[in-house]
Design a protein around this motif. Sequence first.
Motif, PDB file in Angstrom:
ATOM      1  N   PRO A 199       0.798  -1.229   0.000  1.00 50.38           N
ATOM      2  CA  PRO A 199       0.000   0.000   0.000  1.00 50.38           C
ATOM      3  C   PRO A 199       0.830   1.278   0.000  1.00 50.38           C
ATOM      4  O   PRO A 199       0.438   2.280  -0.598  1.00 50.38           O
ATOM      5  CB  PRO A 199      -0.829  -0.111   1.283  1.00 50.38           C
ATOM      6  N   SER A 200       1.986   1.280   0.613  1.00 45.25           N
ATOM      7  CA  SER A 200       2.837   2.471   0.637  1.00 45.25           C
ATOM      8  C   SER A 200       3.460   2.764  -0.721  1.00 45.25           C
ATOM      9  O   SER A 200       3.781   3.917  -1.022  1.00 45.25           O
ATOM     10  CB  SER A 200       3.956   2.308   1.658  1.00 45.25           C
ATOM     11  N   ILE A 201       3.627   1.739  -1.521  1.00 41.03           N
ATOM     12  CA  ILE A 201       4.277   1.919  -2.820  1.00 41.03           C
ATOM     13  C   ILE A 201       3.448   2.827  -3.721  1.00 41.03           C
ATOM     14  O   ILE A 201       4.003   3.656  -4.450  1.00 41.03           O
ATOM     15  CB  ILE A 201       4.515   0.549  -3.492  1.00 41.03           C
ATOM     16  N   ILE A 202       2.141   2.711  -3.660  1.00 44.07           N
ATOM     17  CA  ILE A 202       1.265   3.476  -4.550  1.00 44.07           C
ATOM     18  C   ILE A 202       1.454   4.978  -4.341  1.00 44.07           C
ATOM     19  O   ILE A 202       1.744   5.715  -5.286  1.00 44.07           O
ATOM     20  CB  ILE A 202      -0.209   3.079  -4.339  1.00 44.07           C
ATOM     21  N   SER A 203       1.298   5.447  -3.106  1.00 46.37           N
ATOM     22  CA  SER A 203       1.390   6.881  -2.853  1.00 46.37           C
ATOM     23  C   SER A 203       2.819   7.405  -2.951  1.00 46.37           C
ATOM     24  O   SER A 203       3.046   8.527  -3.406  1.00 46.37           O
ATOM     25  CB  SER A 203       0.791   7.219  -1.486  1.00 46.37           C
ATOM     26  N   SER A 204       3.806   6.614  -2.569  1.00 43.34           N
ATOM     27  CA  SER A 204       5.186   7.089  -2.648  1.00 43.34           C
ATOM     28  C   SER A 204       5.641   7.206  -4.104  1.00 43.34           C
ATOM     29  O   SER A 204       6.295   8.176  -4.480  1.00 43.34           O
ATOM     30  CB  SER A 204       6.124   6.185  -1.855  1.00 43.34           C
ATOM     31  N   PHE A 205       5.281   6.236  -4.924  1.00 40.83           N
ATOM     32  CA  PHE A 205       5.642   6.297  -6.342  1.00 40.83           C
ATOM     33  C   PHE A 205       5.000   7.501  -7.013  1.00 40.83           C
ATOM     34  O   PHE A 205       5.665   8.265  -7.716  1.00 40.83           O
ATOM     35  CB  PHE A 205       5.211   5.009  -7.055  1.00 40.83           C
ATOM     36  N   TYR A 206       3.706   7.681  -6.790  1.00 44.95           N
ATOM     37  CA  TYR A 206       2.980   8.772  -7.452  1.00 44.95           C
ATOM     38  C   TYR A 206       3.546  10.121  -7.026  1.00 44.95           C
ATOM     39  O   TYR A 206       3.780  10.997  -7.858  1.00 44.95           O
ATOM     40  CB  TYR A 206       1.489   8.695  -7.126  1.00 44.95           C
ATOM     41  N   SER A 207       3.779  10.312  -5.717  1.00 43.39           N
ATOM     42  CA  SER A 207       4.271  11.615  -5.245  1.00 43.39           C
ATOM     43  C   SER A 207       5.669  11.905  -5.774  1.00 43.39           C
ATOM     44  O   SER A 207       5.946  13.030  -6.215  1.00 43.39           O
ATOM     45  CB  SER A 207       4.245  11.678  -3.721  1.00 43.39           C
ATOM     46  N   LYS A 208       6.546  10.931  -5.765  1.00 43.13           N
ATOM     47  CA  LYS A 208       7.915  11.166  -6.235  1.00 43.13           C
ATOM     48  C   LYS A 208       7.962  11.383  -7.745  1.00 43.13           C
ATOM     49  O   LYS A 208       8.662  12.278  -8.226  1.00 43.13           O
ATOM     50  CB  LYS A 208       8.826  10.007  -5.848  1.00 43.13           C
ATOM     51  N   GLU A 209       7.237  10.598  -8.501  1.00 50.81           N
ATOM     52  CA  GLU A 209       7.231  10.758  -9.945  1.00 50.81           C
ATOM     53  C   GLU A 209       6.599  12.091 -10.358  1.00 50.81           C
ATOM     54  O   GLU A 209       7.093  12.761 -11.252  1.00 50.81           O
ATOM     55  CB  GLU A 209       6.502   9.592 -10.620  1.00 50.81           C
ATOM     56  N   TYR A 210       5.506  12.468  -9.702  1.00 47.72           N
ATOM     57  CA  TYR A 210       4.858  13.736 -10.024  1.00 47.72           C
ATOM     58  C   TYR A 210       5.781  14.900  -9.667  1.00 47.72           C
ATOM     59  O   TYR A 210       5.911  15.854 -10.435  1.00 47.72           O
ATOM     60  CB  TYR A 210       3.525  13.867  -9.284  1.00 47.72           C
ATOM     61  N   CYS A 211       6.401  14.831  -8.510  1.00 42.11           N
ATOM     62  CA  CYS A 211       7.319  15.878  -8.077  1.00 42.11           C
ATOM     63  C   CYS A 211       8.459  16.044  -9.076  1.00 42.11           C
ATOM     64  O   CYS A 211       8.797  17.164  -9.478  1.00 42.11           O
ATOM     65  CB  CYS A 211       7.861  15.545  -6.684  1.00 42.11           C
ATOM     66  N   SER A 212       9.051  14.959  -9.496  1.00 48.92           N
ATOM     67  CA  SER A 212      10.150  15.022 -10.464  1.00 48.92           C
ATOM     68  C   SER A 212       9.680  15.577 -11.801  1.00 48.92           C
ATOM     69  O   SER A 212      10.367  16.385 -12.421  1.00 48.92           O
ATOM     70  CB  SER A 212      10.750  13.631 -10.670  1.00 48.92           C
ATOM     71  N   CYS A 213       8.521  15.161 -12.226  1.00 49.97           N
ATOM     72  CA  CYS A 213       7.971  15.627 -13.490  1.00 49.97           C
ATOM     73  C   CYS A 213       7.685  17.127 -13.450  1.00 49.97           C
ATOM     74  O   CYS A 213       8.047  17.868 -14.365  1.00 49.97           O
ATOM     75  CB  CYS A 213       6.698  14.852 -13.807  1.00 49.97           C
ATOM     76  N   TYR A 214       7.067  17.582 -12.370  1.00 46.19           N
ATOM     77  CA  TYR A 214       6.621  18.971 -12.290  1.00 46.19           C
ATOM     78  C   TYR A 214       7.763  19.944 -11.982  1.00 46.19           C
ATOM     79  O   TYR A 214       7.899  20.980 -12.628  1.00 46.19           O
ATOM     80  CB  TYR A 214       5.522  19.097 -11.230  1.00 46.19           C
ATOM     81  N   PHE A 215       8.586  19.616 -11.007  1.00 46.97           N
ATOM     82  CA  PHE A 215       9.619  20.556 -10.580  1.00 46.97           C
ATOM     83  C   PHE A 215      10.954  20.377 -11.306  1.00 46.97           C
ATOM     84  O   PHE A 215      11.664  21.355 -11.521  1.00 46.97           O
ATOM     85  CB  PHE A 215       9.841  20.458  -9.066  1.00 46.97           C
ATOM     86  N   VAL A 216      11.311  19.168 -11.677  1.00 48.79           N
ATOM     87  CA  VAL A 216      12.593  18.946 -12.344  1.00 48.79           C
ATOM     88  C   VAL A 216      12.445  19.114 -13.858  1.00 48.79           C
ATOM     89  O   VAL A 216      13.176  19.880 -14.477  1.00 48.79           O
ATOM     90  CB  VAL A 216      13.175  17.551 -12.005  1.00 48.79           C
ATOM     91  N   MET A 217      11.488  18.388 -14.454  1.00 50.98           N
ATOM     92  CA  MET A 217      11.305  18.463 -15.901  1.00 50.98           C
ATOM     93  C   MET A 217      10.445  19.648 -16.312  1.00 50.98           C
ATOM     94  O   MET A 217      10.380  19.971 -17.490  1.00 50.98           O
ATOM     95  CB  MET A 217      10.696  17.153 -16.417  1.00 50.98           C
ATOM     96  N   GLN A 218       9.760  20.266 -15.363  1.00 48.66           N
ATOM     97  CA  GLN A 218       8.924  21.457 -15.567  1.00 48.66           C
ATOM     98  C   GLN A 218       7.855  21.260 -16.641  1.00 48.66           C
ATOM     99  O   GLN A 218       7.650  22.098 -17.497  1.00 48.66           O
ATOM    100  CB  GLN A 218       9.799  22.663 -15.871  1.00 48.66           C
ATOM    101  N   LEU A 219       7.153  20.136 -16.557  1.00 43.25           N
ATOM    102  CA  LEU A 219       6.033  19.881 -17.453  1.00 43.25           C
ATOM    103  C   LEU A 219       4.744  20.390 -16.809  1.00 43.25           C
ATOM    104  O   LEU A 219       4.723  20.747 -15.630  1.00 43.25           O
ATOM    105  CB  LEU A 219       5.933  18.385 -17.749  1.00 43.25           C
ATOM    106  N   SER A 220       3.654  20.391 -17.546  1.00 38.87           N
ATOM    107  CA  SER A 220       2.382  20.888 -17.023  1.00 38.87           C
ATOM    108  C   SER A 220       1.794  19.902 -16.016  1.00 38.87           C
ATOM    109  O   SER A 220       2.190  18.737 -15.954  1.00 38.87           O
ATOM    110  CB  SER A 220       1.392  21.103 -18.166  1.00 38.87           C
ATOM    111  N   GLU A 221       0.819  20.374 -15.252  1.00 40.23           N
ATOM    112  CA  GLU A 221       0.176  19.517 -14.251  1.00 40.23           C
ATOM    113  C   GLU A 221      -0.503  18.321 -14.905  1.00 40.23           C
ATOM    114  O   GLU A 221      -0.428  17.201 -14.398  1.00 40.23           O
ATOM    115  CB  GLU A 221      -0.830  20.329 -13.430  1.00 40.23           C
TER     116      GLU A 221
END
Length: 103
Positions: free
Chosen positions: A31-53
Motif C-alpha cells: 500500500p505504501s508503494i502506490i502513494s510514494s511512487f505517485y508523489s515522487k514521480e509527479y514531483c520530479s515531473c513537475y519541478f525537475v522536468m517542468q512539465l504541465s500539471e
Amino acid sequence: MKRKISVILSLLFLFILFWSQWNWKHLSSFPSIISSFYSKEYCSCYFVMQLSEEQCHDFARQWVPISEFKLDKENMSVTVKGLGRTNTAKFHSKEYGCTLVTE
C-alpha cells in the motif's frame, strides 16, 4: 464431484493463507508503494522536468487509483494518499531532484 471441488478449493485457500503469511513483510509494504511512487514521480515531473500539471498526472498515473492529491507550489512538495497511506515528496534542486519525506 462436489466433494472434490470443495477439497481442491479448501487446499487452494490454505495454500494462499500460508503463502501470504510467509510473505507478509512484502505484502504489507504494497500500500505504501502506490502513494510514494505517485508523489515522487509527479514531483520530479513537475519541478525537475517542468512539465504541465496534466502531463505530470499522466506521467505518474498507475493502475491503482489515488484518493487524495495536494501540490504545494510554495514549499515545492507533493502529497498523495492512496490505499490509506500518505506520502510526501519534496523538491531539493535540479541536481538532486525530489526525495520522499520521512516523518
